[in-house]
Scaffold this active site. Structure first.
Site, PDB file in Angstrom:
ATOM      1  N   THR A 119      43.631 -11.703  -1.114  1.00 55.73           N
ATOM      2  CA  THR A 119      42.835 -10.573  -1.602  1.00 55.73           C
ATOM      3  C   THR A 119      42.125 -10.900  -2.922  1.00 55.73           C
ATOM      4  O   THR A 119      40.920 -10.691  -3.057  1.00 55.73           O
ATOM      5  CB  THR A 119      43.765  -9.353  -1.849  1.00 55.73           C
ATOM      6  OG1 THR A 119      44.795  -9.341  -0.874  1.00 55.73           O
ATOM      7  CG2 THR A 119      42.999  -8.063  -1.842  1.00 55.73           C
ATOM      8  N   TRP A 170      41.370 -13.679  -4.416  1.00 57.57           N
ATOM      9  CA  TRP A 170      40.349 -14.724  -4.275  1.00 57.57           C
ATOM     10  C   TRP A 170      39.073 -14.154  -3.648  1.00 57.57           C
ATOM     11  O   TRP A 170      37.963 -14.361  -4.144  1.00 57.57           O
ATOM     12  CB  TRP A 170      40.931 -15.837  -3.398  1.00 57.57           C
ATOM     13  CG  TRP A 170      40.124 -17.084  -3.308  1.00 57.57           C
ATOM     14  CD1 TRP A 170      39.053 -17.444  -4.075  1.00 57.57           C
ATOM     15  CD2 TRP A 170      40.348 -18.149  -2.387  1.00 57.57           C
ATOM     16  NE1 TRP A 170      38.591 -18.680  -3.680  1.00 57.57           N
ATOM     17  CE2 TRP A 170      39.368 -19.136  -2.655  1.00 57.57           C
ATOM     18  CE3 TRP A 170      41.283 -18.383  -1.377  1.00 57.57           C
ATOM     19  CZ2 TRP A 170      39.300 -20.326  -1.935  1.00 57.57           C
ATOM     20  CZ3 TRP A 170      41.221 -19.564  -0.654  1.00 57.57           C
ATOM     21  CH2 TRP A 170      40.239 -20.532  -0.938  1.00 57.57           C
ATOM     22  N   HIS A 190      44.823  -2.158   1.587  1.00 57.40           N
ATOM     23  CA  HIS A 190      45.762  -2.870   2.470  1.00 57.40           C
ATOM     24  C   HIS A 190      46.077  -2.031   3.706  1.00 57.40           C
ATOM     25  O   HIS A 190      46.980  -2.356   4.471  1.00 57.40           O
ATOM     26  CB  HIS A 190      47.073  -3.144   1.730  1.00 57.40           C
ATOM     27  CG  HIS A 190      46.973  -4.181   0.630  1.00 57.40           C
ATOM     28  ND1 HIS A 190      46.338  -5.376   0.798  1.00 57.40           N
ATOM     29  CD2 HIS A 190      47.450  -4.192  -0.632  1.00 57.40           C
ATOM     30  CE1 HIS A 190      46.434  -6.088  -0.325  1.00 57.40           C
ATOM     31  NE2 HIS A 190      47.096  -5.387  -1.213  1.00 57.40           N
ATOM     32  N   SER A 242      55.031 -15.921  -0.433  1.00 59.36           N
ATOM     33  CA  SER A 242      54.242 -15.460  -1.578  1.00 59.36           C
ATOM     34  C   SER A 242      54.690 -14.049  -1.967  1.00 59.36           C
ATOM     35  O   SER A 242      54.872 -13.736  -3.142  1.00 59.36           O
ATOM     36  CB  SER A 242      52.751 -15.481  -1.204  1.00 59.36           C
ATOM     37  OG  SER A 242      51.962 -15.046  -2.276  1.00 59.36           O
TER      38      SER A 242
HETATM   39  P1  PAP Z   1      47.581  -9.127  -3.362  1.00 58.07           P
HETATM   40  O1  PAP Z   1      47.521  -8.763  -1.918  1.00 58.07           O
HETATM   41  O2  PAP Z   1      48.821  -8.653  -4.047  1.00 58.07           O
HETATM   42  O3  PAP Z   1      46.313  -8.770  -4.089  1.00 58.07           O
HETATM   43  P2  PAP Z   1      46.712 -11.785  -2.851  1.00 58.07           P
HETATM   44  O4  PAP Z   1      45.639 -12.059  -3.821  1.00 58.07           O
HETATM   45  O5  PAP Z   1      46.303 -11.382  -1.462  1.00 58.07           O
HETATM   46  O6  PAP Z   1      47.712 -10.710  -3.433  1.00 58.07           O
HETATM   47  O7  PAP Z   1      47.628 -13.060  -2.685  1.00 58.07           O
HETATM   48  C1  PAP Z   1      48.079 -13.835  -3.760  1.00 58.07           C
HETATM   49  C2  PAP Z   1      48.059 -15.260  -3.254  1.00 58.07           C
HETATM   50  O8  PAP Z   1      46.721 -15.779  -3.316  1.00 58.07           O
HETATM   51  C3  PAP Z   1      48.914 -16.181  -4.093  1.00 58.07           C
HETATM   52  O9  PAP Z   1      49.372 -17.187  -3.191  1.00 58.07           O
HETATM   53  P3  PAP Z   1      50.679 -18.104  -3.472  1.00 58.07           P
HETATM   54  O10 PAP Z   1      51.786 -17.182  -3.877  1.00 58.07           O
HETATM   55  O11 PAP Z   1      50.957 -18.788  -2.167  1.00 58.07           O
HETATM   56  O12 PAP Z   1      50.295 -19.065  -4.526  1.00 58.07           O
HETATM   57  C4  PAP Z   1      47.894 -16.716  -5.084  1.00 58.07           C
HETATM   58  O13 PAP Z   1      48.271 -17.922  -5.706  1.00 58.07           O
HETATM   59  C5  PAP Z   1      46.696 -16.926  -4.167  1.00 58.07           C
HETATM   60  N1  PAP Z   1      45.424 -16.962  -4.881  1.00 58.07           N
HETATM   61  C6  PAP Z   1      45.018 -16.162  -5.900  1.00 58.07           C
HETATM   62  N2  PAP Z   1      43.802 -16.504  -6.312  1.00 58.07           N
HETATM   63  C7  PAP Z   1      43.428 -17.573  -5.573  1.00 58.07           C
HETATM   64  C8  PAP Z   1      42.270 -18.409  -5.552  1.00 58.07           C
HETATM   65  N3  PAP Z   1      41.252 -18.218  -6.380  1.00 58.07           N
HETATM   66  N4  PAP Z   1      42.238 -19.410  -4.652  1.00 58.07           N
HETATM   67  C9  PAP Z   1      43.254 -19.635  -3.798  1.00 58.07           C
HETATM   68  N5  PAP Z   1      44.377 -18.884  -3.774  1.00 58.07           N
HETATM   69  C10 PAP Z   1      44.469 -17.868  -4.647  1.00 58.07           C
END
Ligand code: PAP
Length: 302
Positions: free
Chosen positions: A46, A48, A107, A138
């Site tokens: 989300t 990203w 969501h 995650s």
């Molecule tokens: P949310 O649904 O709570 O908003 P969301 O952003 O969907 O969370 O997911 C977070 C995941 O995206 C994390 O993954 P990980 O725990 O496996 O590391 C986070 O690191 C990853 N994430 C956030 N920003 C980016 C980005 N710019 N590029 C790639 N992955 C990212």
């Protein structure tokens, strides 16, 4: 079920907040034909995609040297549809006052959205999904960081059971994904379905697809000037996770939940879930995934 798990479910699932969000959308939200909705199961990418869509839609408004994403977190640039419900200062999230196109995320499963959002052909939905093993791990790590201090950490075994049983804020992972997948097959011009893994593999290709889908295709001049690559770089994990705003500011998601923005950035890798899960867990989650997605045409790697 253990006492700890029962307590934990109140936090993990938080049915009151999910219901409140859903009811507000069903009863009060007035969509505009130009609205752009980002939808996802939590922890699927989300943050990203919020950054990428914001940068794509606003690319002629802002330069890359002083871009708003350098000083404002993706979740503030592209708020949750129901964010204002938890804001004391409602004017910050006065949806009626937002200029068009409004960028709004949720969501909520597709099948729970009101007809006013799903019936019209005007709206654009972008859905991002991710391998369930990476989503689970995650989410488990994220929720343990957020948990109230009085609650002991949830074990991976407990989190795994809840996930496999489909116990989460917005229902079972597989139903969530399938709801948007079917909507994409039925109305591809309205619902774009993306995978985190393909975004990691070929971000420039996906950014161009997003531009076309959103009615803002990249011109040949923009491509040759490297605008697509600039957007990819601006929104990369390395760049966003190292910005002061994403290291030190907070996001207020509910009256009880205030999240440090840094928790939205952990590793950002594909396949990381497998380094935490046992072989049996991987086998079971793969089996559930094959069974649930059977015949849909949607597949994930093992
Ligand atoms: P949310 O649904 O709570 O908003 P969301 O952003 O969907 O969370 O997911 C977070 C995941 O995206 C994390 O993954 P990980 O725990 O496996 O590391 C986070 O690191 C990853 N994430 C956030 N920003 C980016 C980005 N710019 N590029 C790639 N992955 C990212």
């Amino acid at each position: 079920m253990t006492q700890h798990l029962v307590q934990y479910q109140g936090f993990w699932v938080n049915p009151d907040a999910a219901l409140k969000n859903l009811m507000w959308i069903q009863d009060h939200f007035k969509p505009r034909p130009t609205d752009i909705f980002l939808a996802s199961f939590p922890k699927s990418g989300t943050t990203w995609l919020k950054a990428l869509i914001f940068a794509i839609v606003n690319r002629t408004r802002y330069g890359f040297a002083d871009h708003p994403l350098l000083t404002t977190g993706p979740h503030d640039c592209f708020p949750f549809l129901y964010a204002h419900l938890y804001e004391k200062d409602r004017s910050r999230f006065d949806l009626d006052g937002f200029p068009s196109p409004r960028l709004l995320s949720s969501h909520i499963p597709y099948t729970s959205l009101p007809n006013s959002m799903t019936d019209s052909q005007s709206y654009r939905f972008i859905y991002i999904c991710r391998d369930p093993k990476d989503v689970l791990v995650s989410k488990w790590l994220f929720m343990n960081k957020l948990r109230p201090k009085e609650l002991a950490p949830i074990s991976l075994e407990e989190a795994f059971e809840l996930f496999c049983q489909g116990i989460s804020h917005y229902g079972p992972y597989w139903d969530h994904v399938l709801g948007y997948w079917k909507a994409n097959l039925e109305t591809p011009e309205k619902v774009l379905f993306l995978k985190y893994e393909e975004l990691k593999e070929e971000p420039s290709v996906v950014v161009k697809r997003l531009g076309e889908f959103l009615g803002h295709p990249f011109s040949l001049e923009e491509v040759s000037k490297g605008v697509v690559e600039e957007i990819v770089k601006l929104c990369s994990f390395e760049n966003l996770s190292n910005l002061e705003v994403n290291k030190s500011s907070v996001l207020k998601l509910s009256t009880q939940i205030v999240i440090d923005n840094r928790h939205f950035f952990r590793k950002g890798n594909v396949g990381d879930g497998k380094s935490y899960l046992t072989d049996e867990m991987i086998k079971r989650i793969n089996e559930i995934t094959s069974e649930k997605l059977f015949g849909s045409g949607l597949v994930f790697g093992s």
